[in-house]
Enzyme design. Structure first.
Site, PDB file in Angstrom:
ATOM      1  N   HIS A   1      -8.276  -8.193  -0.357  1.00  0.00           N
ATOM      2  CA  HIS A   1      -7.781  -8.701   0.919  1.00  0.00           C
ATOM      3  C   HIS A   1      -8.853  -9.649   1.461  1.00  0.00           C
ATOM      4  CE1 HIS A   1      -4.979  -5.429   0.621  1.00  0.00           C
ATOM      5  NE2 HIS A   1      -4.517  -5.561   1.857  1.00  0.00           N
TER       6      HIS A   1
ATOM      7  N   GLU B   1      -7.294 -12.412   6.224  1.00  0.00           N
ATOM      8  CA  GLU B   1      -6.211 -11.843   7.056  1.00  0.00           C
ATOM      9  C   GLU B   1      -6.701 -11.963   8.498  1.00  0.00           C
ATOM     10  OE1 GLU B   1      -5.710  -7.585   6.634  1.00  0.00           O
ATOM     11  OE2 GLU B   1      -3.739  -7.575   7.599  1.00  0.00           O
TER      12      GLU B   1
ATOM     13  N   ASP C   1       3.420  -5.167   2.504  1.00  0.00           N
ATOM     14  CA  ASP C   1       2.140  -4.595   2.950  1.00  0.00           C
ATOM     15  C   ASP C   1       2.277  -3.089   3.222  1.00  0.00           C
ATOM     16  OD1 ASP C   1      -0.567  -4.776   3.409  1.00  0.00           O
ATOM     17  OD2 ASP C   1      -0.422  -5.852   5.305  1.00  0.00           O
ATOM     18  N   ASP C   2       2.762  -2.731   4.406  1.00  0.00           N
ATOM     19  CA  ASP C   2       2.900  -1.322   4.792  1.00  0.00           C
ATOM     20  C   ASP C   2       4.279  -1.145   5.433  1.00  0.00           C
ATOM     21  OD1 ASP C   2      -0.006  -0.241   4.406  1.00  0.00           O
ATOM     22  OD2 ASP C   2      -0.218  -2.166   5.435  1.00  0.00           O
TER      23      ASP C   2
ATOM     24  N   HIS D   1       0.886  -1.177   0.000  1.00  0.00           N
ATOM     25  CA  HIS D   1       0.000   0.000   0.000  1.00  0.00           C
ATOM     26  C   HIS D   1       0.913   1.213   0.000  1.00  0.00           C
ATOM     27  CE1 HIS D   1      -3.538  -2.468   1.247  1.00  0.00           C
ATOM     28  NE2 HIS D   1      -2.570  -3.230   1.745  1.00  0.00           N
TER      29      HIS D   1
HETATM   30  N1  HPA Z   1      -5.286  -5.031   5.597  1.00  0.00           N
HETATM   31  C1  HPA Z   1      -6.339  -4.285   5.278  1.00  0.00           C
HETATM   32  N2  HPA Z   1      -6.230  -3.034   4.878  1.00  0.00           N
HETATM   33  C2  HPA Z   1      -5.031  -2.495   4.772  1.00  0.00           C
HETATM   34  C3  HPA Z   1      -3.900  -3.209   5.082  1.00  0.00           C
HETATM   35  C4  HPA Z   1      -4.036  -4.556   5.508  1.00  0.00           C
HETATM   36  O1  HPA Z   1      -3.075  -5.291   5.811  1.00  0.00           O
HETATM   37  N3  HPA Z   1      -2.859  -2.377   4.883  1.00  0.00           N
HETATM   38  C5  HPA Z   1      -3.345  -1.207   4.433  1.00  0.00           C
HETATM   39  N4  HPA Z   1      -4.674  -1.269   4.377  1.00  0.00           N
HETATM   40 ZN    ZN Z   2      -2.598  -5.070   2.622  1.00  0.00          ZN
END
Ligand code: HPA
Ligand code: ZN
Length: 341
Positions: A203, A206, A284-285, A25
């Protein structure tokens, strides 16, 4: 490069491994230093006095506790040049870690809800990735994601805003708070997106149950599942993912930071690989979860004792799972095949 590749250290093997990143992201690559700089330029108040204080605040308990800070941090992004700076910084770091190709998420509604236009966001990102291609040779594709905690109507409006920039966009995605916002809520908007020729990803699995993964496949017709780690709770679903070769974009450091697994040693990455699934490794981030793609490879290798052939397979899976055309994939896979002991 080492003459005797069998003696090459694991760290340098991981560093040199040609990689693709499919789950990043761009707002999650906002490092505290850039956050401060942009806050100052744009006159945006932030709750911290130093980069160290920002990093200290990144102690998350679950997905929502992260999202609250992540959306708050994104307020410093206002001008087209801010999005450029964000994306170019990511591309520089990723390229230095031998990422050859990246498919990059962004969250339009996080910006349009504050009065920053879709055009401002995507034009800044696009310019940065074009410059990164020229300077570093890294290719990229953009994937706007709908925020699942917002309404389906808002997602549909976002899709309409994306249409003039269709040629810059490969797919649409679905992110944000998973629990209570199942894929079914977005079946119509994803159908519209596909009608306009976009690929789709989401997604799922998770924090949410395996059923959300099945819904993403059946109702959103996604080509990939982002995360998907909870699939192992449903053996029939695992068999389906294997048979249909549905890629999972797995993010180990993220999963530990958000409490999906207590430690990296508890992560189910090896089980996913052993089940024959098309798993890739991603960051991811990275600014929030303690590292970029190479850090994810290093940490996962160390905690799980991954072999070089497993690491190579993770990279190969990423190239295969990308939205590159077949020729471009083969070029990268051939580069990976030449990279060896
Ligand atoms: N999950 C859901 N939304 C998100 C994530 C994530 O890991 N990272 C940034 N937005
Ligand atoms: Zn993500």
């Amino acid at each position: 490069m080492n003459e005797n590749m069998s003696e090459q250290s694991m760290a340098s093997f991981i560093h040199g491994l040609p990689k693709a990143e499919l789950h990043i992201h761009i707002e999650g690559s906002l490092e505290p230093e850039l956050m401060f700089e942009l806050a100052k330029n744009n006159g945006v108040d932030i709750a911290y006095r130093s980069a160290a204080e920002v990093r200290a605040a990144y102690a998350f308990t679950d997905l929502q506790s992260f999202l609250d800070l992540y959306y708050d941090g994104a307020r410093v992004l206002v001008e087209q040049d801010d999005f450029y700076a964000l994306a170019f910084a990511y591309a520089r770091t990723a390229s230095a870690q031998n990422v050859r190709h990246a498919e990059v998420f962004f969250d339009p509604q996080t910006h349009t809800d504050r009065g920053v236009s879709f055009e401002t966001v995507i034009t800044g990102l696009r310019r940065a990735f074009e410059d990164a291609h020229r300077q570093f040779g890294m290719t990229s594709k953009l994937i706007p994601c709908f925020l699942r905690h917002l309404s389906a109507e808002s997602a549909l409006e976002t899709l309409e805003q994306a249409l003039p920039f269709k040629d810059w966009i490969v797919a649409v995605g679905l992110d944000s708070s998973e629990l209570g916002h199942p894929p079914t809520k977005f079946a119509h908007v994803f159908e519209e997106a596909r009608r306009h020729g976009f690929e789709t990803v989401a997604h799922a699995g998770e924090e949410g149950p395996p059923d959300y993964i099945a819904q993403a496949l059946d109702l959103l017709h996604v080509s990939r599942i982002d995360h998907g780690v909870r699939c192992l709770e449903d053996p029939d679903l695992v068999e389906r993912l294997r048979r249909e070769r549905i890629p999972l974009t797995v993010c180990p450091l993220s999963n530990v930071k958000l409490g999906v697994f207590p430690t990296l040693g508890d992560h189910n990455l090896v089980e996913l690989l052993d089940a024959g699934l098309c798993v890739s490794l991603n960051s991811d981030d990275p600014a929030y979860f303690g590292g970029y793609i190479e850090d994810n490879f290093l940490a996962a290798q160390e905690a799980l004792g991954l072999s070089r052939s497993q690491l190579r397979l993770l990279s190969r899976n990423a190239f295969e799972a990308s939205f590159l055309d077949e020729d471009a994939k083969q070029v990268l896979i051939a580069e990976l095949d030449r990279y060896s002991e």
